[in-house]
Design an enzyme around this catalytic site. Sequence first.
Site, PDB file in Angstrom:
ATOM      1  CB  SER A 147      -0.943   0.196   1.164  1.00  0.00           C
ATOM      2  OG  SER A 147      -0.321  -0.022   2.444  1.00  0.00           O
ATOM      3  CG  ASP A 158       1.276  -3.988   9.482  1.00  0.00           C
ATOM      4  OD1 ASP A 158       1.202  -3.339  10.680  1.00  0.00           O
ATOM      5  OD2 ASP A 158       0.768  -5.394   9.609  1.00  0.00           O
ATOM      6  CG  ASP A 160       3.465  -4.586   3.047  1.00  0.00           C
ATOM      7  OD1 ASP A 160       3.508  -5.268   4.146  1.00  0.00           O
ATOM      8  OD2 ASP A 160       2.260  -4.370   2.249  1.00  0.00           O
ATOM      9  CG  ASP A 211       4.001  -7.178   7.580  1.00  0.00           C
ATOM     10  OD1 ASP A 211       4.203  -7.347   8.955  1.00  0.00           O
ATOM     11  OD2 ASP A 211       2.989  -7.005   7.046  1.00  0.00           O
ATOM     12  CE  LYS A 275      -5.594  -1.263   1.522  1.00  0.00           C
ATOM     13  NZ  LYS A 275      -4.124  -0.663   1.739  1.00  0.00           N
ATOM     14  CE1 TYR A 284      -7.675  -4.341   2.229  1.00  0.00           C
ATOM     15  CE2 TYR A 284      -6.469  -5.531   3.960  1.00  0.00           C
ATOM     16  CZ  TYR A 284      -6.388  -4.520   2.934  1.00  0.00           C
ATOM     17  OH  TYR A 284      -5.334  -4.156   2.535  1.00  0.00           O
TER      18      TYR A 284
END
Length: 631
Positions: A147, A158, A160, A211, A275, A284
């Site tokens: 995202s 989070d 990524d 993450d 989202k 989701y």
Amino acid sequence: YHYIYVSTTPLYIVMTIREDAEMKVENPPNGSGEDGNVPRKKSKKKKSKGKKNTTNTNLTNQLPPAGHIFVPEVSSPDDYKYSEVLLKGLEEEFPQENPQDTELRQGVLEELERVMTEWMTKVGMEEHNLPESEARGSANKLLLLGSFKLGAAYLGSDTDILCIGPPHISREAFFSSFVEKLKQLSDVDCLAIPDAFTPIIKIRMRGVNIDLLFAVLPRILDTSVSLEDALMDDEVLRDMDEKSVRSVNGYRAAVKILQKVPNHDTFRASLRFVKHWAIRRGIYSNVLGFFGGITWSLMVAKICQMHPDLAPNWILVRFFQHYSQWDWSVPVVLGEIQPERPNEKGFSHLKVWNPKTNAGDKHHAMPVITPTFPAMNTTHNVSSTTQKLLVSELVRAYRRCCHGTCSTLFEIDWWQIAEPLRFFSRWPEVVSIEVLAKNEEVFQKVIGWVESKLRLLVRELESTPCAKIRPNPRQYRIKGSMDTPWRRGCGLFVGVGYMQVAMKHSSDLRGAFNNFINIINSWSEGAMYEGDYIVKLGRRLRSTLPNYTMEAEEVEYKQAGKRRQFMLYSADIPHPQLPPTPSSKPAQDEDDTFMTPANSGDFLSTIEEKLDKGFWDKKGGVKDTIKQEAN
């Protein structure tokens, strides 16, 4: 069927194409014939060839008649004003990062990159006898994906991150010695999950959730080409292991999506609302068999690709309209799928999604395919139950877009579309899984294991006769108390309903429970943490639910109602009255699991009756009475 809507000056005639008849306007109404009637032409039914699709849900008859709201092909300046109003309200409900949070996150990522470079340099020098300059030069920078790469992240998302390792850095070393180095840092909690389908390290560093994915390069990259450009070349995948390919393709897919969409701002605004809607409606979660972030991104990108000149609000209408009527036996793709390369050295091990040649791909219920090589399905966890739930939520959202007398864009109640799911109010019985642990590290490990296996319990429950199952992806936090050893805990819930009242008393869930208990007890690290955690599995009625469940649901619903800003007043934009603030009692006109047949509404029924009697006057125009009622 012909539906007439009059919006100030223009008259829009919208036709619905059904399976049994095709309506076609052969001439414009004014001067199109002596009586002014629009000619109709029925089309012959075509026999379908091949096997009947068994994965499609039986929801097509529940869709509202198309044409409730006229969607243009090109947006006007006013449409972009309406979109700004929508985005202002979305910022209240689903805010983005503020500058302070962005600065903190960037500082954390810079520190993490420094730690990673030091570790890779040390490993290269001590274990592989590389010169310091060579060992340090082989360490690559961290890359954003997900995202944040797409620009659709929200506050608390989070982050990524992809770490690209040189050939001399093994996956085992990354998930062991590098994790140990991270744990030595202050204000850092980390959890390695090396056995996941896509291995990951979950890190919380100075309040920022990360993450971290890892990919090993099979060879040193050419230094004359930037890392970003090198990763977009398929040649980088030659001889790369499958886990690294999946990690790298997360970055490649995000870049390719941005290349495919014509307008990045429209795409990002639309994706943020989708989202937000998916999280609010409890659909989701890739782990539980719903759609994850990459899937929703691909679906929104497809609509932006099809309608490049529409404002975000019209993109959303098209999104719900398109996917509520989509034939899910056909995959959603952004471009042509590149074929496999079985005869090319270094690529023969990479499998491309293809239901014609791969037996496992034939059973994918709602395929949404990545736009990069090798093409992968992002929805392989979707089951028959979650497919019905996803389609019903898309139908519900499209019905809200076309609800009542909505004939203009600004009459759509976006808050109602993204209204929080009243899970416990709608399900009289639930299966509860409570996870309790003595510390945060053990809790994160246990909850990760339980959540990854929860979809297996759902599949077991699906076999119960006359039962309807509704998994809930939300985790309900259990506050620990000083008089118990359990300092951290949460509850997971699966709704259970029965189509026949008699089945409620005769249903036996013990078989499903025993199988799930055996799966949980098979955890390889269970013996290591014995006594530090407990998992409780039970069957509860609504009246026996713990307080933390209903309290959390009420708080979320009331807060959402107070922040209702999707239809803001503006001096230069006309708008109707705001709908009343929702009451605490949930609406009774729908079922969140299996939608009841859609009603056309009083407005459409009245107009439809009059259309059957004839709506053209003798001069070929619309009768004044119909005009007034349509207005």
